[in-house]
Design a protein around this motif. Structure first.
Motif, PDB file in Angstrom:
ATOM      1  N   PRO A 296      31.933  -8.923  35.642  1.00 14.53           N
ATOM      2  CA  PRO A 296      31.031  -8.681  36.784  1.00 14.53           C
ATOM      3  C   PRO A 296      30.778  -9.954  37.584  1.00 14.53           C
ATOM      4  CG  PRO A 296      30.208  -7.593  34.825  1.00 14.53           C
ATOM      5  CD  PRO A 296      31.367  -8.441  34.381  1.00 14.53           C
ATOM      6  N   GLY A 297      30.987  -9.857  38.879  1.00 16.40           N
ATOM      7  CA  GLY A 297      30.726 -10.990  39.750  1.00 16.40           C
ATOM      8  C   GLY A 297      31.774 -12.083  39.733  1.00 16.40           C
ATOM      9  N   LYS A 298      32.871 -11.839  39.025  1.00 12.82           N
ATOM     10  CA  LYS A 298      33.925 -12.857  38.926  1.00 12.82           C
ATOM     11  C   LYS A 298      35.252 -12.308  39.429  1.00 12.82           C
ATOM     12  CE  LYS A 298      31.935 -15.464  35.075  1.00 12.82           C
ATOM     13  NZ  LYS A 298      32.212 -16.085  33.751  1.00 12.82           N
ATOM     14  N   GLN A 299      36.169 -13.226  39.694  1.00 14.77           N
ATOM     15  CA  GLN A 299      37.499 -12.812  40.129  1.00 14.77           C
ATOM     16  C   GLN A 299      38.322 -12.305  38.958  1.00 14.77           C
ATOM     17  OE1 GLN A 299      39.154 -16.248  42.201  1.00 14.77           O
ATOM     18  NE2 GLN A 299      38.477 -15.422  44.171  1.00 14.77           N
ATOM     19  N   ARG A 300      39.288 -11.490  39.281  1.00 14.84           N
ATOM     20  CA  ARG A 300      40.208 -11.006  38.258  1.00 14.84           C
ATOM     21  C   ARG A 300      41.040 -12.184  37.756  1.00 14.84           C
ATOM     22  NH1 ARG A 300      43.286  -5.432  39.487  1.00 14.84           N
ATOM     23  NH2 ARG A 300      41.093  -4.986  39.990  1.00 14.84           N
ATOM     24  N   GLU A 301      41.232 -12.255  36.443  1.00 16.13           N
ATOM     25  CA  GLU A 301      41.950 -13.375  35.862  1.00 16.13           C
ATOM     26  C   GLU A 301      43.015 -12.896  34.882  1.00 16.13           C
ATOM     27  OE1 GLU A 301      39.294 -15.869  33.632  1.00 16.13           O
ATOM     28  OE2 GLU A 301      38.818 -14.305  32.169  1.00 16.13           O
TER      29      GLU A 301
END
Length: 115
Positions: free
Chosen positions: A41-46
């Motif tokens: 949540p709230g982060k870029q896909r990694e």
């Protein structure tokens, strides 16, 4: 065209294990590499891990030694075995396959690790 369907997510306590599977269908014979990605949540896909059709693997530093990616010989299923899970592993996990300049994605499966 490639279709990817993930399964195996869920809720687990820290230190536990989960096994994710990705079933591929369509023009899969042209796929040279498949991977797992995740998005918190709230982060870029990694990137989490990738595997080539020759069996070479690559892992994010954060999961090395805990996660194992594998695939069957016909490249129809890619599996991600996740051990010693941590709360920071929480997120939606996506199966991915590049083909002819396009990235194909599954619908994602939720993994939640409680502390």
């Amino acid at each position: 065209q490639v279709q990817l369907v993930e399964s195996g997510g869920g809720l687990v306590q820290a230190g536990g294990s989960l096994r994710l599977s990705c079933a591929a269908s369509g023009t899969i014979f042209s796929i040279n590499v498949m991977g797992w990605y995740r998005q918190a949540p709230g982060k870029q896909r990694e990137l989490v891990a990738t595997i080539t059709d020759g069996g070479s693997t690559n892992y994010a530093d954060s999961v090395k030694g805990r996660f194992t990616i594998s695939r069957d010989g016909a490249k129809k299923t890619v599996t991600l075995q996740m051990n010693n899970l941590k709360p920071e592993d929480t997120g939606v996990y996506y199966c991915q396959a590049p083909l002819l300049g396009r990235n194909y994605w599954g619908q994602g499966t939720q993994v939640t690790v409680s502390s």
